[in-house]
Design a protein around this motif. Structure first.
Motif, PDB file in Angstrom:
ATOM      1  N   GLU A 420      12.126   5.823  74.353  1.00  0.00           N
ATOM      2  CA  GLU A 420      13.124   6.764  74.322  1.00  0.00           C
ATOM      3  C   GLU A 420      12.592   8.344  74.510  1.00  0.00           C
ATOM      4  OE1 GLU A 420      16.780   4.576  72.367  1.00  0.00           O
ATOM      5  OE2 GLU A 420      15.743   5.834  71.004  1.00  0.00           O
ATOM      6  N   ALA A 421      11.494   8.427  73.857  1.00  0.00           N
ATOM      7  CA  ALA A 421      10.766   9.724  73.680  1.00  0.00           C
ATOM      8  C   ALA A 421      10.080  10.131  75.312  1.00  0.00           C
ATOM      9  CB  ALA A 421       9.953   9.957  72.721  1.00  0.00           C
ATOM     10  N   TRP A 422       9.509   8.999  75.782  1.00  0.00           N
ATOM     11  CA  TRP A 422       9.082   8.999  77.160  1.00  0.00           C
ATOM     12  C   TRP A 422      10.017   9.384  78.075  1.00  0.00           C
ATOM     13  CZ3 TRP A 422       9.912   5.764  81.507  1.00  0.00           C
ATOM     14  CH2 TRP A 422       9.195   6.218  82.486  1.00  0.00           C
ATOM     15  N   MET A 423      11.283   8.521  78.161  1.00  0.00           N
ATOM     16  CA  MET A 423      12.267   8.926  79.017  1.00  0.00           C
ATOM     17  C   MET A 423      12.634  10.369  79.060  1.00  0.00           C
ATOM     18  SD  MET A 423      14.343   5.246  78.751  1.00  0.00           S
ATOM     19  CE  MET A 423      15.663   5.376  79.872  1.00  0.00           C
ATOM     20  N   GLU A 424      12.649  11.000  78.002  1.00  0.00           N
ATOM     21  CA  GLU A 424      13.094  12.296  77.529  1.00  0.00           C
ATOM     22  C   GLU A 424      12.044  13.106  78.241  1.00  0.00           C
ATOM     23  OE1 GLU A 424      14.613  12.847  73.605  1.00  0.00           O
ATOM     24  OE2 GLU A 424      14.561  15.085  74.008  1.00  0.00           O
ATOM     25  N   ASP A 425      10.905  12.856  77.968  1.00  0.00           N
ATOM     26  CA  ASP A 425       9.832  13.539  78.259  1.00  0.00           C
ATOM     27  C   ASP A 425       9.700  13.656  80.056  1.00  0.00           C
ATOM     28  OD1 ASP A 425       7.336  15.337  77.386  1.00  0.00           O
ATOM     29  OD2 ASP A 425       6.437  13.722  78.796  1.00  0.00           O
TER      30      ASP A 425
END
Ligand SMILES: NC(=O)c1ccc[n+]([C@@H]2O[C@H](COP(=O)([O-])OP(=O)(O)OC[C@H]3O[C@@H](n4cnc5c(N)ncnc54)[C@H](OP(=O)(O)O)[C@@H]3O)[C@@H](O)[C@H]2O)c1
Length: 447
Positions: A420-425
């Protein structure tokens, strides 16, 4: 010891023939099936229960509606009190659907000392715990086998057949409509919209298909399975839900080329004393038994510490399959009446609930990206992956023209928090035009 205030004293006298009167709340698809099975299987029902089972009254909306069964007009009513307040009725079968009215009628019936069988997953997922307590307080049975996976006796398998084991994982294809659609997309190369229209024409999908395609129907069922399998009170809001409306033909084609079938999977997993529940489109490896469950069929895969892998397969809906589950519940109620043990069988959830945080929920993912077709983009992707503890297991790249390309990957296991953090990044990245899809993966070598 509590007094068995609702037990007819004579019912457990095996030498006598008793009649058990049933009140049906609803005489639609399932109610009609229940009526048919009770009529057609009288002799078998009698031999199993030593009682004659009779439908005394049926609640309907429209008395004048043409019915597919031959039922005495005097048995039909539009007044629910003719059933829930009727002293002659022993067991109420709720097959009308909806939540609030059904909840009130079931509560009223239980307070009157009537045993209840329901097929209503919406109701059980939202108010099951409260109604089970009310049933137990009134020495009444409340059974709901038909609420999960229609004709598959999965609830009884969990609370009886597997009761000696500790369940670690339950995965289910719990919605026939979406499984029918995904099967057609996969086997015939059709797109989502065409399959939805066909499912509606065949009566598999409602005019408003939201509850099915957005995963809510499956979420209700996995919440019920989670509660029974893990002995803890799972609420619907604790199930992470994603439906199939974003699944494209391209996603399915790529899944198959990697050796997977796309399924809407309800998943309930226990790791130590932490649990995690979700419903999401998932790539299931072709070697997994759930991958070959096609069309409107349902299946529930259960893993127990002692038993290992088991799988239950069958029709998840339909008049007679669903009615079979309802009438089997009825037989259990009547046998309990014979033994004088109604309301004694329920094991209330007794385990403290601990939900697993996303940082500890690990699985592989399928990711499809539309990227700029230029040098350095793959290096950029692998660098961003490394920043979030992600790594690639399989990768495929296809030029799309106009200096764009599609990069499709299956990752090694990664935490839900990381992905989820990667997708936001990468959302604002110039190299990655968009994340076309991201789905969980089950089975296969990176699992
Ligand atoms: N269908 C399946 O395959 C299936 C599978 C598993 C579980 N279930 C569950 O079983 C339940 C029943 O489903 P179904 O497909 O049988 O529904 P259905 O065909 O729509 O039948 C509903 C019945 O209830 C009556 N009814 C509805 N609201 C009423 C009200 N306010 N007052 C009086 N009567 C009312 C209707 O009367 P009229 O006949 O006069 O319209 C009809 O007889 C639902 O909870 C569903 O989720 C269904």
């Amino acid at each position: 010891m509590r007094a068995l205030k609702n037990l007819k004293p004579s019912v457990n006298d095996a030498s006598e023939n008793h009649t058990i009167n049933i009140g049906l709340l609803g005489l639609g698809t399932v109610g009609t099936g229940v009526y048919r099975i009770i009529q057609q299987h009288q002799e078998d029902l009698y031999h199993q229960t030593n009682c004659t089972i009779k439908v005394e009254k049926a609640l309907v909306q429209s008395i004048d509606k043409q019915r597919a069964i031959d039922i005495d007009a005097a048995a039909l009513t539009t007044n629910s009190e003719d059933i829930v307040m009727n002293e002659d009725i022993d067991i109420v079968v709720e097959v009308m659907g909806g939540v609030e009215e059904a909840r009130q009628l079931i509560a009223q019936a239980l307070e009157q000392g009537k045993h209840v069988v329901t097929a209503n997953k919406d109701l059980v997922a939202l108010h099951g715990a409260e109604l089970l307590t009310l049933a137990s307080d009134n020495d009444c049975d409340l059974f709901y086998e038909a609420s999960v996976a229609g004709g598959i006796p999965i609830l009884r398998a969990l609370v009886e057949g597997l009761s000696s084991d500790r369940i670690t994982k339950m995965m289910g294809i719990l919605n026939g409509t979406t499984n029918y659609m995904l099967t057609r997309m996969s086997q015939e190369g059709l797109d989502y919209k065409t399959c939805l229209t066909q499912a509606q024409e065949l009566g598999y999908a409602e005019a408003d298909p939201t509850a099915d395609v957005e995963g809510l129907d499956a979420a209700r069922k996995i919440a019920i399975l989670g509660t029974l399998g893990f002995h803890t009170d799972v609420s619907l809001s604790e199930v992470k839900v994603k439906g199939i409306s974003s699944v494209t033909k391209e996603d399915i084609d790529y899944s198959q080329s990697f050796g997977y079938e796309m399924k809407l999977l309800g998943m309930a997993e226990r790791d130590g004393d932490e649990i995690e529940l979700s419903v999401q489109p998932t790539l299931v490896h072709h070697t997994h038994p759930l991958a070959s469950v096609n069309g409107v069929f349902n299946a529930v895969y259960v893993h127990g510490e002692a038993v290992g892998e088991t799988m239950f397969y069958g029709p998840g809906a339909g008049e007679l399959p669903t009615a079979t589950a309802v009438v089997s519940d009825l037989i259990t109620v009547v046998k309990n009446l014979r033994l004088g043990v109604n309301g004694r069988g329920m094991v209330a959830p007794y385990k403290e609930k601990k939900l697993k945080p996303n940082s500890r929920v690990y699985r592989p993912y399928f990711i499809r990206l539309v990227v700029k077709d230029q040098p350095g983009v793959l290096a950029y992707i692998t660098q961003t992956f490394a920043n979030f503890d992600m790594s690639i297991s399989q990768i495929y790249q296809k030029p799309l023209g106009n200096e764009r390309a599609e990069v499709v990957m299956i990752t090694h296991k990664v935490s839900l928090a990381s992905i989820e953090a990667w997708m936001e990044d990468v959302e604002t990245s110039t190299e990655i035009e968009n994340i076309a899809s991201c789905y969980a993966v089950e089975g296969g070598k990176q699992a």
